[in-house]
Design an enzyme around this catalytic site. Structure first.
Site, PDB file in Angstrom:
ATOM      1  N   LYS A   1       2.999 -15.402   2.807  1.00  0.00           N
ATOM      2  CA  LYS A   1       3.402 -15.803   1.858  1.00  0.00           C
ATOM      3  C   LYS A   1       4.570 -16.501   2.065  1.00  0.00           C
ATOM      4  O   LYS A   1       4.885 -15.946   0.604  1.00  0.00           O
ATOM      5  CB  LYS A   1       2.461 -15.444   0.410  1.00  0.00           C
ATOM      6  CG  LYS A   1       2.613 -15.595  -0.923  1.00  0.00           C
ATOM      7  CD  LYS A   1       1.090 -17.252  -0.862  1.00  0.00           C
ATOM      8  CE  LYS A   1       2.158 -17.977  -2.025  1.00  0.00           C
ATOM      9  NZ  LYS A   1       0.854 -18.770  -2.655  1.00  0.00           N
TER      10      LYS A   1
ATOM     11  N   TYR B   1       1.170  -1.224  -0.095  1.00  0.00           N
ATOM     12  CA  TYR B   1       0.035  -0.210   0.097  1.00  0.00           C
ATOM     13  C   TYR B   1       0.565   0.934  -0.151  1.00  0.00           C
ATOM     14  O   TYR B   1       0.621   2.193  -0.120  1.00  0.00           O
ATOM     15  CB  TYR B   1      -0.714   0.385   1.131  1.00  0.00           C
ATOM     16  CG  TYR B   1      -1.976  -0.295   1.174  1.00  0.00           C
ATOM     17  CD1 TYR B   1      -2.391  -2.367   0.774  1.00  0.00           C
ATOM     18  CD2 TYR B   1      -3.150  -0.138   1.051  1.00  0.00           C
ATOM     19  CE1 TYR B   1      -3.800  -2.229   1.138  1.00  0.00           C
ATOM     20  CE2 TYR B   1      -4.735  -0.462   0.629  1.00  0.00           C
ATOM     21  CZ  TYR B   1      -4.684  -2.021   0.459  1.00  0.00           C
ATOM     22  OH  TYR B   1      -6.035  -2.590   1.111  1.00  0.00           O
TER      23      TYR B   1
ATOM     24  N   ASP C   1     -12.392  -8.663   4.420  1.00  0.00           N
ATOM     25  CA  ASP C   1     -13.287  -9.050   3.993  1.00  0.00           C
ATOM     26  C   ASP C   1     -14.267 -10.726   3.681  1.00  0.00           C
ATOM     27  O   ASP C   1     -15.554 -10.222   4.442  1.00  0.00           O
ATOM     28  CB  ASP C   1     -13.513  -8.323   2.969  1.00  0.00           C
ATOM     29  CG  ASP C   1     -13.668  -6.463   1.982  1.00  0.00           C
ATOM     30  OD1 ASP C   1     -13.601  -6.258   3.235  1.00  0.00           O
ATOM     31  OD2 ASP C   1     -14.216  -6.604   1.150  1.00  0.00           O
TER      32      ASP C   1
ATOM     33  N   ASP D   1      -6.571  -7.068   4.373  1.00  0.00           N
ATOM     34  CA  ASP D   1      -7.142  -6.695   3.573  1.00  0.00           C
ATOM     35  C   ASP D   1      -8.573  -7.518   3.235  1.00  0.00           C
ATOM     36  O   ASP D   1      -9.221  -6.993   2.823  1.00  0.00           O
ATOM     37  CB  ASP D   1      -7.053  -5.145   2.202  1.00  0.00           C
ATOM     38  CG  ASP D   1      -7.714  -4.667   1.656  1.00  0.00           C
ATOM     39  OD1 ASP D   1      -9.109  -4.064   2.515  1.00  0.00           O
ATOM     40  OD2 ASP D   1      -8.147  -4.409   0.425  1.00  0.00           O
TER      41      ASP D   1
ATOM     42  N   ASP E   1      -3.258 -18.327   0.803  1.00  0.00           N
ATOM     43  CA  ASP E   1      -4.222 -18.650  -0.081  1.00  0.00           C
ATOM     44  C   ASP E   1      -5.197 -20.121   1.183  1.00  0.00           C
ATOM     45  O   ASP E   1      -6.060 -20.192   1.213  1.00  0.00           O
ATOM     46  CB  ASP E   1      -3.351 -19.308  -0.994  1.00  0.00           C
ATOM     47  CG  ASP E   1      -2.124 -19.955  -0.430  1.00  0.00           C
ATOM     48  OD1 ASP E   1      -1.851 -20.154   0.556  1.00  0.00           O
ATOM     49  OD2 ASP E   1      -1.516 -20.627  -1.872  1.00  0.00           O
TER      50      ASP E   1
HETATM   51  C1  IPM Z   1     -10.180  -1.281   3.886  1.00  0.00           C
HETATM   52  C2  IPM Z   1     -10.544  -0.580   2.404  1.00  0.00           C
HETATM   53  C3  IPM Z   1      -9.820   0.953   1.748  1.00  0.00           C
HETATM   54  C4  IPM Z   1      -8.014  -0.643   1.951  1.00  0.00           C
HETATM   55  C5  IPM Z   1      -9.916   1.521   0.974  1.00  0.00           C
HETATM   56  C6  IPM Z   1     -10.981   1.801   0.643  1.00  0.00           C
HETATM   57  C7  IPM Z   1      -8.286   2.120   0.533  1.00  0.00           C
HETATM   58  O1  IPM Z   1     -10.923  -1.906   1.360  1.00  0.00           O
HETATM   59  O2  IPM Z   1     -10.122  -0.512   4.688  1.00  0.00           O
HETATM   60  O3  IPM Z   1     -10.396  -1.977   3.833  1.00  0.00           O
HETATM   61  O4  IPM Z   1      -7.597  -0.847   1.227  1.00  0.00           O
HETATM   62  O5  IPM Z   1      -7.420  -0.318   3.217  1.00  0.00           O
HETATM   63 MG    MG Z   2     -10.822  -3.133   2.338  1.00  0.00          MG
END
Ligand code: IPM
Ligand code: MG
Length: 356
Positions: free
Chosen positions: A190, A135, A250, A246, A222
């Protein structure tokens, strides 16, 4: 106790308004000041993170953040895109430790796409390193023209990097969090391919020797992605880098049925924190009054706990959220037959009522 309120874009304004309503009935000496961030700030000031917004955040004890982003900004030069606001806040405030709990509420067990027995009682804590990795690697190998079109790029690259001190400090955070839970840490990397991951693993092992009461194991990313849907309850504290965190956070959030329920905290070494729902700005449902404000309300609870030292107030909010779920109130994202569908504002009002 000074709180910077940054609602941002999309559903951000609607959900943050409900969290503020909840904070206001707590009768605490909270001083709240709002500012624009993301696309909203770009429209007004030509930049997603104006100096004044950053200063307000840096001078506060905590930041309550909504969400940023909208497809309509996809063509902007990258430094002007709404997402840069949250990345800039993380970097400038040094918010390196991101806590993303994935908890399955008993009342919502049927909202998950996984079988109830796999996720009932699920309580995972993902700890994501937030200010390093790909990032923030340099250089970024691609220029984007100001009109948003790639001028015939033949190659693009991003660099993944981690330094030993960056890994050490997140490792300490993970081991200390595990000491307060089931004393297990799974470190995800990884290392079979990446040098950054080998360093990550080596440092985790080294720091782990200082925490003899915590068991450490390692998993390739993975495999971790697979195990999270196969047997999620085997995890307790999962620590990983920025990029993998990240993606896995999710994934973990959907195990619980709705990303609309999950709060998050991003902390620096001074105890300052930024608190935001784990979900995004959802421009497709913005302004419709149907967004779920509970993740933001629960983020406000985390803020009281981690940055403002108000554990009792945090627990009151969490109990109030449990109560409204028990009452059968559901926003559209967590609605199922036999429950009562409510709007964003009605959900906020119900939490307020449950508090008093
Ligand atoms: C998160 C989001 C952010 C990230 C984006 C909006 C830059 O997906 O907070 O997980 O990738 O960190
Ligand atoms: Mg995210």
């Amino acid at each position: 106790m000074k709180i910077a309120v940054l609602p941002g874009d999309g559903i951000g304004t609607e959900i943050v308004a409900e969290a503020i309503k909840v904070l206001q009935v707590l009768d605490l000496p909270l001083e709240m000041e709002s500012a624009l961030v993301g696309g909203a700030a770009y429209e007004a000031h030509g930049h997603p993170l104006p100096e004044s917004t950053l200063k307000l955040a840096m001078d506060s004890d905590a930041v309550l953040f909504g969400a940023v982003g909208d497809w309509k900004y996809d063509k902007l030069d990258r430094p002007l895109r709404p997402e840069q606001a949250i990345l800039g806040l993380r970097k400038n405030m040094g918010l390196f430790a991101n806590f993303r709990p994935a908890i399955c509420y008993a009342q919502l067990v049927d909202a998950s796409s996984l079988k109830p027995e796999l996720i009932a009682g699920l309580d995972i804590l993902i700890i994501r390193e937030l200010t390093g990795d790909i990032y923030f690697g340099q250089p970024r190998g691609r220029r984007i023209a100001t009109d948003g079109h790639f001028p015939g790029a033949e190659e693009a690259f991003d660099t993944m990097r981690y330094s030993r001190p960056e890994i050490e400090r997140i490792a300490h955070v993970a081991f200390q969090a595990a000491q307060k839970r089931s004393k297990r840490v799974t470190s995800v990397d990884k290392n079979n391919v990446l040098e950054t991951s080998q360093l990550w693993k080596d440092v985790l092992v080294e720091i782990g020797q200082q925490y003899t009461d915590v068991a450490l194991d390692h998993m390739l990313v993975d495999n971790a992605a697979m195990q999270l849907v196969k047997a999620p309850k085997k995890f307790d504290v999962l620590v990983t880098g920025n990029m993998f965190g990240d993606i896995l956070s999710d994934e973990a959030s959907m195990l619980t049925g709705s990303i609309g329920m999950l709060p998050s905290a991003s902390l620096n070494s001074k105890g300052q924190g930024l608190y935001e729902p784990s979900h995004g700005s959802a421009p497709d449902i913005a302004g419709k009054g149907i967004a779920n404000p509970l993740a933001t309300i629960l983020s406000a609870a985390m803020m009281l706990r981690f940055s403002l030292n108000q554990e009792a107030a945090a627990q009151r909010i969490e109990a109030a959220v449990q109560k409204v779920l028990q009452q059968g109130l559901r926003t559209a994202d967590i609605y199922s037959e036999g429950t009562t569908k409510v709007s964003t504002v009605e959900m906020g009002d119900a939490v307020v009522k449950a508090l008093i």
